[in-house]
Design a protein around this motif. Structure first.
Motif, PDB file in Angstrom:
ATOM      1  N   PRO A  90      13.266   0.840 -13.254  1.00  0.00           N
ATOM      2  CA  PRO A  90      14.441   0.526 -12.428  1.00  0.00           C
ATOM      3  C   PRO A  90      14.428   1.273 -11.085  1.00  0.00           C
ATOM      4  O   PRO A  90      14.735   0.686 -10.049  1.00  0.00           O
ATOM      5  N   THR A  91      14.049   2.554 -11.112  1.00  0.00           N
ATOM      6  CA  THR A  91      13.969   3.310  -9.855  1.00  0.00           C
ATOM      7  C   THR A  91      12.889   2.731  -8.952  1.00  0.00           C
ATOM      8  O   THR A  91      13.068   2.630  -7.743  1.00  0.00           O
ATOM      9  N   MET A  92      11.755   2.368  -9.552  1.00  0.00           N
ATOM     10  CA  MET A  92      10.684   1.802  -8.742  1.00  0.00           C
ATOM     11  C   MET A  92      11.168   0.560  -8.016  1.00  0.00           C
ATOM     12  O   MET A  92      10.870   0.359  -6.838  1.00  0.00           O
ATOM     13  N   ILE A  93      11.904  -0.282  -8.727  1.00  0.00           N
ATOM     14  CA  ILE A  93      12.381  -1.512  -8.110  1.00  0.00           C
ATOM     15  C   ILE A  93      13.335  -1.192  -6.967  1.00  0.00           C
ATOM     16  O   ILE A  93      13.237  -1.781  -5.880  1.00  0.00           O
ATOM     17  N   SER A  94      14.233  -0.217  -7.183  1.00  0.00           N
ATOM     18  CA  SER A  94      15.174   0.084  -6.097  1.00  0.00           C
ATOM     19  C   SER A  94      14.423   0.691  -4.919  1.00  0.00           C
ATOM     20  O   SER A  94      14.799   0.474  -3.766  1.00  0.00           O
ATOM     21  N   LEU A 124       0.830  -1.209   0.000  1.00  0.00           N
ATOM     22  CA  LEU A 124       0.000   0.000   0.000  1.00  0.00           C
ATOM     23  C   LEU A 124       0.867   1.262   0.000  1.00  0.00           C
ATOM     24  O   LEU A 124       0.581   2.216  -0.726  1.00  0.00           O
ATOM     25  N   GLY A 125       1.937   1.249   0.802  1.00  0.00           N
ATOM     26  CA  GLY A 125       2.824   2.411   0.869  1.00  0.00           C
ATOM     27  C   GLY A 125       3.448   2.702  -0.485  1.00  0.00           C
ATOM     28  O   GLY A 125       3.488   3.845  -0.936  1.00  0.00           O
ATOM     29  N   THR A 126       3.909   1.639  -1.157  1.00  0.00           N
ATOM     30  CA  THR A 126       4.543   1.821  -2.463  1.00  0.00           C
ATOM     31  C   THR A 126       3.537   2.319  -3.497  1.00  0.00           C
ATOM     32  O   THR A 126       3.800   3.277  -4.224  1.00  0.00           O
ATOM     33  N   LEU A 127       2.359   1.664  -3.518  1.00  0.00           N
ATOM     34  CA  LEU A 127       1.344   2.066  -4.507  1.00  0.00           C
ATOM     35  C   LEU A 127       0.906   3.509  -4.292  1.00  0.00           C
ATOM     36  O   LEU A 127       0.803   4.287  -5.242  1.00  0.00           O
ATOM     37  N   LEU A 128       0.684   3.861  -3.013  1.00  0.00           N
ATOM     38  CA  LEU A 128       0.265   5.220  -2.704  1.00  0.00           C
ATOM     39  C   LEU A 128       1.345   6.220  -3.128  1.00  0.00           C
ATOM     40  O   LEU A 128       1.038   7.270  -3.701  1.00  0.00           O
ATOM     41  N   GLY A 129       2.608   5.855  -2.876  1.00  0.00           N
ATOM     42  CA  GLY A 129       3.723   6.723  -3.265  1.00  0.00           C
ATOM     43  C   GLY A 129       3.752   6.939  -4.768  1.00  0.00           C
ATOM     44  O   GLY A 129       3.914   8.064  -5.247  1.00  0.00           O
ATOM     45  N   ILE A 143       9.069   8.888   1.186  1.00  0.00           N
ATOM     46  CA  ILE A 143      10.341   8.675   0.475  1.00  0.00           C
ATOM     47  C   ILE A 143      10.070   8.049  -0.902  1.00  0.00           C
ATOM     48  O   ILE A 143      10.719   8.378  -1.885  1.00  0.00           O
ATOM     49  N   THR A 144       9.049   7.180  -0.975  1.00  0.00           N
ATOM     50  CA  THR A 144       8.666   6.605  -2.271  1.00  0.00           C
ATOM     51  C   THR A 144       8.244   7.710  -3.227  1.00  0.00           C
ATOM     52  O   THR A 144       8.685   7.768  -4.377  1.00  0.00           O
ATOM     53  N   THR A 145       7.378   8.594  -2.737  1.00  0.00           N
ATOM     54  CA  THR A 145       6.892   9.693  -3.571  1.00  0.00           C
ATOM     55  C   THR A 145       8.059  10.517  -4.107  1.00  0.00           C
ATOM     56  O   THR A 145       8.150  10.778  -5.311  1.00  0.00           O
ATOM     57  N   LEU A 184      11.390  -0.186  -4.133  1.00  0.00           N
ATOM     58  CA  LEU A 184      10.774  -1.360  -3.489  1.00  0.00           C
ATOM     59  C   LEU A 184      11.743  -1.988  -2.496  1.00  0.00           C
ATOM     60  O   LEU A 184      11.367  -2.371  -1.391  1.00  0.00           O
ATOM     61  N   LYS A 185      13.013  -2.070  -2.913  1.00  0.00           N
ATOM     62  CA  LYS A 185      14.015  -2.694  -2.053  1.00  0.00           C
ATOM     63  C   LYS A 185      14.167  -1.899  -0.753  1.00  0.00           C
ATOM     64  O   LYS A 185      14.290  -2.478   0.324  1.00  0.00           O
ATOM     65  N   VAL A 186      14.189  -0.572  -0.877  1.00  0.00           N
ATOM     66  CA  VAL A 186      14.282   0.265   0.324  1.00  0.00           C
ATOM     67  C   VAL A 186      13.035   0.073   1.179  1.00  0.00           C
ATOM     68  O   VAL A 186      13.094  -0.036   2.400  1.00  0.00           O
ATOM     69  N   ASN A 187      11.882   0.017   0.496  1.00  0.00           N
ATOM     70  CA  ASN A 187      10.617  -0.068   1.228  1.00  0.00           C
ATOM     71  C   ASN A 187      10.459  -1.369   2.003  1.00  0.00           C
ATOM     72  O   ASN A 187       9.735  -1.406   2.996  1.00  0.00           O
ATOM     73  N   VAL A 188      11.090  -2.446   1.536  1.00  0.00           N
ATOM     74  CA  VAL A 188      11.036  -3.701   2.294  1.00  0.00           C
ATOM     75  C   VAL A 188      11.525  -3.422   3.714  1.00  0.00           C
ATOM     76  O   VAL A 188      10.868  -3.766   4.695  1.00  0.00           O
ATOM     77  N   GLY A 189      12.662  -2.746   3.821  1.00  0.00           N
ATOM     78  CA  GLY A 189      13.200  -2.423   5.137  1.00  0.00           C
ATOM     79  C   GLY A 189      12.304  -1.473   5.911  1.00  0.00           C
ATOM     80  O   GLY A 189      12.010  -1.701   7.082  1.00  0.00           O
ATOM     81  N   LEU A 190      11.832  -0.411   5.218  1.00  0.00           N
ATOM     82  CA  LEU A 190      11.032   0.604   5.906  1.00  0.00           C
ATOM     83  C   LEU A 190       9.728   0.040   6.436  1.00  0.00           C
ATOM     84  O   LEU A 190       9.293   0.368   7.540  1.00  0.00           O
ATOM     85  N   ALA A 191       9.089  -0.832   5.648  1.00  0.00           N
ATOM     86  CA  ALA A 191       7.810  -1.398   6.076  1.00  0.00           C
ATOM     87  C   ALA A 191       8.009  -2.226   7.347  1.00  0.00           C
ATOM     88  O   ALA A 191       7.190  -2.181   8.273  1.00  0.00           O
ATOM     89  N   TRP A 192       9.107  -2.968   7.417  1.00  0.00           N
ATOM     90  CA  TRP A 192       9.384  -3.733   8.641  1.00  0.00           C
ATOM     91  C   TRP A 192       9.551  -2.802   9.833  1.00  0.00           C
ATOM     92  O   TRP A 192       8.989  -3.036  10.903  1.00  0.00           O
TER      93      TRP A 192
END
Lengths: 268, 254
Positions: A193-197, A89-94, A152-154, A199-207
């Motif tokens: 490519p930026t979206m994927i990177s 949800l965080g990524t999609l909203l961003g 940060i995603t936005t 996503l990688k950051v967001n894995v940590g942030l969501a935790w």
């Protein structure tokens, strides 16, 4: 040079590559083993306080116990669900907000200072307010995960949108493309490519968001296990939760990487 | 009335502190099926003028008419070829060629077959499933040409499309482009800083001067050169003589 010799050179090259790979892997395994052996030994010799730092064998026996009574799986399920939901949800909203900002340059100019301030603000501090407003349940915990990831995603994705080469847009505009078509055909795929990177950051942030949320709500989940372990001074429990989180964050990261390989096939 | 009419075009660029006059009162007529080159020192507004003709930039003053209708009201596309190919790396070659029809929601089976024939014609028929990064610079620029031609543009605008290529590839591509243009009776405007290229390809050469961009002189290329392909034109005796004339004019501006 004959074909046979070329083939030989190629085999040699492959063998060298394989050797390098094996070397890296054996170092990785060695560090892993040494870490746990050292931890266990130091703890047994009382060079570090086993009450605080526990030891692998204690954590392992606690793990078996918690698996047997089903509580670990329950906590893991709760936290896993919350994290994945917060992450997605965080990524999609961003991405959605970044799209709006790209769509309306004026809106992005207006919102720019607010984004900067929101990004700098420690969003964890919003936790107590969220819990009072949304109730002490998984909704507020997921919201915590979203809030931590969304700003940060936005910012990242919006700047990726803006960095797309103007000339791609020129090409599309020469075919009379609408703004929507420009977005779909050029802006979005160029930003994958930026979206994927992100996503990688967001894995940590969501935790981070979810664990902090669980600290505050203290009902269920791995974050709850940590707080509970702290309160009853059972650091085996704290370390067990930490290790479980480490493993699952690693798994999520690998999943994102697999998605990356699938999406960016033209990278070759 | 000419096929393409550029009428009293002036254009200003504004920044927060200042403004610059890029173009001043440019007027130009281009006949159907003819080839015109724009040359001039850097900063003379060649590319700006081309973008205005393409309808990508709204000029501060003046108008551009194509078949007596304002360029902004055209619904058929203008073919625009850039210095680099700007092929989309995530689309394969045939998808890149078909991006125009795709945007215009005109992607039929006939168009696809036509695109395949076009790729065949320009000598890269076997690459349609490849991705752009698997192709050489010259091949990529051929794909860009096919992408421009597939929408059947009334007007082809070329913004230094050969300048990023090595000399041999450039000569080959110039010949190919001229062949195609003659075959489809296309009207073209080329921006270049290469006098030789302008002479070898065009019928008329418009020399622009800078600060502000204005037409300094219009040359008519000698008939015997026009008849020849760009490669052969360079061997023609009158070529070097004409080159000197243009060169001197250009020098006097700088």
């Amino acid at each position: 040079m004959s074909n046979h010799e070329d083939q030989l050179l190629f085999t040699k090259f492959k063998r060298k590559k394989k050797k390098e790979k094996r070397l890296v892997l054996s170092w990785q395994v060695a560090i892993f083993v040494v870490f746990f052996v050292l931890w266990e030994t130091l703890s047994r010799l009382h060079w570090i306080d086993p009450l605080i730092f526990s030891s692998p064998s204690r954590v392992w026996s606690l793990f078996q116990e918690k698996i047997a009574d089903g509580s670990l799986l329950m906590h893991l399920q709760v936290t896993g669900f919350e994290t994945i939901a917060g992450f997605i949800l965080g990524t999609l909203l961003g991405i959605l907000i970044a799209t709006l900002l790209w769509w309306s340059p004026r809106l992005s100019k207006i919102l720019d200072p607010y984004l900067v301030v929101l990004n700098a603000m420690p969003k964890v501090a919003l936790g107590p307010i969220l819990i009072v407003a949304l109730g002490p349940g998984y909704v507020s915990i997921i919201s915590m995960g979203i809030i931590i990831a969304v700003v940060i995603t936005t910012i990242h994705i919006y700047s990726a949108f803006r960095e797309v080469d103007e000339n791609y847009i020129k090409v599309l505009r020469s075919f009379n493309a609408s703004r929507k078509q420009i977005f779909i055909e050029a802006i979005l795929p160029a930003s994958f490519p930026t979206m994927i990177s992100t996503l990688k950051v967001n894995v940590g942030l969501a935790w981070v968001g979810v664990i902090v949320g669980e600290f505050l709500v203290s009902e269920r989940g791995l974050g709850y296990m940590i707080v509970y372990g702290f309160q009853v001074f059972d650091f085996n429990l704290v370390l067990l939760s930490l290790l479980v989180i480490a493993v699952f964050a690693g798994v999520m990261y690998k999943v994102v990487e697999a998605i990356e390989n699938k999406l960016i096939h033209h990278k070759s | 009335m000419a096929f393409l009419t550029v009428k009293d075009i002036s254009h200003l660029y504004f920044t927060e502190k200042n403004y610059t006059k890029a173009l001043e009162e440019i007027s130009l007529d281009v006949e159907k099926g003819s080839f015109v080159s724009l040359i001039g020192p850097s900063g003379c507004g060649k590319t700006t003028l081309l973008s205005i003709i393409a309808g990508l930039i709204q000029p501060t003053q003046g108008e551009v008419l194509l078949e007596e209708e304002a360029i902004s009201k055209q619904n058929s596309s203008i073919g625009y070829m850039l210095q680099q190919d700007y092929l989309f790396p995530w689309k394969n070659i045939i998808e890149n060629v078909l991006i125009g029809p795709h945007i215009q929601k005109n992607l039929t089976k006939e168009i696809t077959e036509q695109a395949e024939r076009l790729l065949e014609e320009i000598g890269i028929g076997n690459t349609k499933e490849s991705y752009p990064n698997q192709l050489s610079g010259g091949m990529r620029q051929r794909v860009a040409l096919a992408r421009t031609l597939i929408t059947d543009p009334k007007l082809l605008l070329l913004d230094e499309p050969f300048s990023a290529l090595d000399y041999q590839t450039k000569l080959k591509l110039e010949n190919l482009v001229m062949e195609i243009l003659k075959k489809y009776d296309m009207t073209s405007v080329l921006v270049t800083h290469d006098i030789g290229e302008a002479i070898a390809m065009s019928e008329r050469i418009v020399l622009l001067q800078s600060n502000p961009g204005r037409i300094a002189k219009i040359f008519n290329v000698p008939k015997e050169i026009i008849k020849l392909s760009p490669f052969d034109a360079r061997q023609e005796p009158s070529y070097s003589e004409f080159f000197q004339t243009v060169w001197k004019e250009l020098e006097s501006l700088e």
